[in-house]
Design a protein around this motif. Structure first.
Motif, PDB file in Angstrom:
ATOM      1  N   TYR A   1       0.837  -1.206   0.000  1.00  0.00           N
ATOM      2  CA  TYR A   1       0.000   0.000   0.000  1.00  0.00           C
ATOM      3  C   TYR A   1       0.872   1.256   0.000  1.00  0.00           C
ATOM      4  O   TYR A   1       0.654   2.189  -0.772  1.00  0.00           O
ATOM      5  CB  TYR A   1      -0.914  -0.017   1.233  1.00  0.00           C
TER       6      TYR A   1
ATOM      7  N   GLY B   1      -3.821   3.041   5.288  1.00  0.00           N
ATOM      8  CA  GLY B   1      -3.065   1.798   5.174  1.00  0.00           C
ATOM      9  C   GLY B   1      -3.466   0.740   6.182  1.00  0.00           C
ATOM     10  O   GLY B   1      -3.075  -0.421   6.048  1.00  0.00           O
TER      11      GLY B   1
ATOM     12  N   GLU C   1      -5.609  -2.062   4.617  1.00  0.00           N
ATOM     13  CA  GLU C   1      -4.784  -2.915   3.755  1.00  0.00           C
ATOM     14  C   GLU C   1      -3.967  -3.882   4.608  1.00  0.00           C
ATOM     15  O   GLU C   1      -3.821  -5.053   4.263  1.00  0.00           O
ATOM     16  CB  GLU C   1      -3.859  -2.058   2.886  1.00  0.00           C
TER      17      GLU C   1
END
Lengths: 178, 186
Positions: free
Chosen positions: A175, B110, B113
């Motif tokens: 990411y 994030g 994720e």
């Protein structure tokens, strides 16, 4: 949170407790169906996250139900969900345990083992597929599932937490650097 | 079960509390064995072993089922209740704390994720457990058929679990009956 929700949590989970052959994995598919698809209590995303939390924290996998209960109805929901997942199956084990230890080595023991263990194994895979579908946005999670499984077969002594941290770290890196 | 000495409930609680606190990813039944048979000598190996099969065969998680079996042998229903409560109390509090923290971490970029990666790793370990559970079934054609059928029914066709169990459970045990053997009588 009202009493109706708590009753509903109980009536969804308690039957699954009695049907959870092979452990917690057998209930992921029906739980997803009930709490995500039908009741819309939590999203598919939250379902997967709660699964991850239940595996990253100490305790049996079925504490997942406790987390769903908590997410839906707070502390009362967590308590009701825990009772619903542990009480019915525990009563069965307690009841059968009396007879079981007195009749050890009998033919019906072996028949139950031979009959119910393949059922549990099949249900375990149903849980894996249910969760894998939720996790598989893109190539990386699928690769992590495969590699962790292979490493775990190859080196069974590696601590589970190391896998969990590595998996999370890899996806964060993907990411952050994408 | 005639007990030579009654194990205090507080001892049962303490033992299973610690087991629960450090329980990560399976292997717990052998830990319970070590603690109750080897270390504390609360029961004999012969008394413990039938519980392993029972815990595995019955619905529910094998570690908590095993705790109930051991608690029951030691102190009846009170022992069983003490053992399972002890085993779950620390994980219950810790998991809820984690779920609470999770909600406040959601907004961090994030984080979602990262959670997918953690979940994927956990699924990988689950898959490995499945591979281990499947291996002994491959030697027997009817066991293999039951395993594949129950996977397809619940995992692919999404049939509800309870009716599937009601049909497949008795069917599978009936199929296994002719092959089932009595072990040496105790």
């Amino acid at each position: 949170m009202n009493a109706d929700t708590l009753i509903r949590i109980f009536t969804i989970i308690a039957p699954l407790s009695l049907a959870s052959f092979g452990g917690a994995s057998s209930i992921y598919a029906p739980m997803q169906h009930e709490v995500v698809d039908i009741e819309h209590w939590i999203t598919a995303r939250e379902f997967l996250d709660l699964f991850a939390i239940s595996r990253a924290m100490p305790g049996p996998g079925s504490l997942f139900c406790t987390l769903v209960g908590w997410q839906v109805a707070g502390l009362a929901g967590a308590v009701v969900a825990s009772i619903a997942i542990y009480l019915p199956s525990s009563i069965v084990v307690y009841g059968v345990g009396h007879v079981w230890s007195r009749h050890r080595g009998k033919r019906w023991h072996n028949a139950l083992e031979r009959g119910l263990n393949p059922l549990g194994a099949g249900l375990l895979f149903s849980g894996v597929v249910t969760l894998a579908k939720l996790a598989s946005d893109g190539f990386l999670p699928i690769a992590i599932i495969a590699v962790v499984c292979a490493l775990n077969v190859w080196k069974p002594k590696i601590h589970p937490v190391i896998f969990l941290i590595s998996g999370g770290g890899l996806c964060y890196a993907a990411y952050a650097f994408a | 079960m005639d007990q030579t000495r009654r194990v205090p409930l507080s001892e049962i609680y303490k033992t299973f509390f610690v087991i629960g606190l450090f329980s990560f990813g399976g292997g717990l039944v052998s830990w319970i064995y070590r603690d109750t048979v080897d270390v504390r000598k609360w029961m004999s190996r012969e008394d413990f072993l039938p519980g392993v099969a029972l815990a595995q065969v019955m619905p529910g998680v094998s570690s908590t089922n095993c705790a109930i079996y051991v608690g029951q042998i030691l102190r009846g229903w009170l022992g069983a209740l003490t053992a399972i409560t002890a085993m779950l109390s620390a994980p219950f509090v810790i998991s809820l704390a984690a779920a609470w923290a999770y909600k406040s971490l959601l907004h961090i970029p994030g984080f979602q994720e990262t959670m997918v990666g953690v979940a994927a790793a956990a699924i990988g370990m689950l898959l490995r457990t499945g591979v281990e559970a499947a291996r002994p079934q491959l030697r027997d054609i009817s066991a293999m058929a039951i395993m594949v059928a129950s996977f397809l029914a619940v995992g692919v066709f999404r049939f509800p679990l309870v009716p599937v169990i009601c049909v497949m459970g008795p069917l599978s045990v009936a199929l296994a009956w002719p092959k089932a053997k009595a072990e040496v009588e105790a």
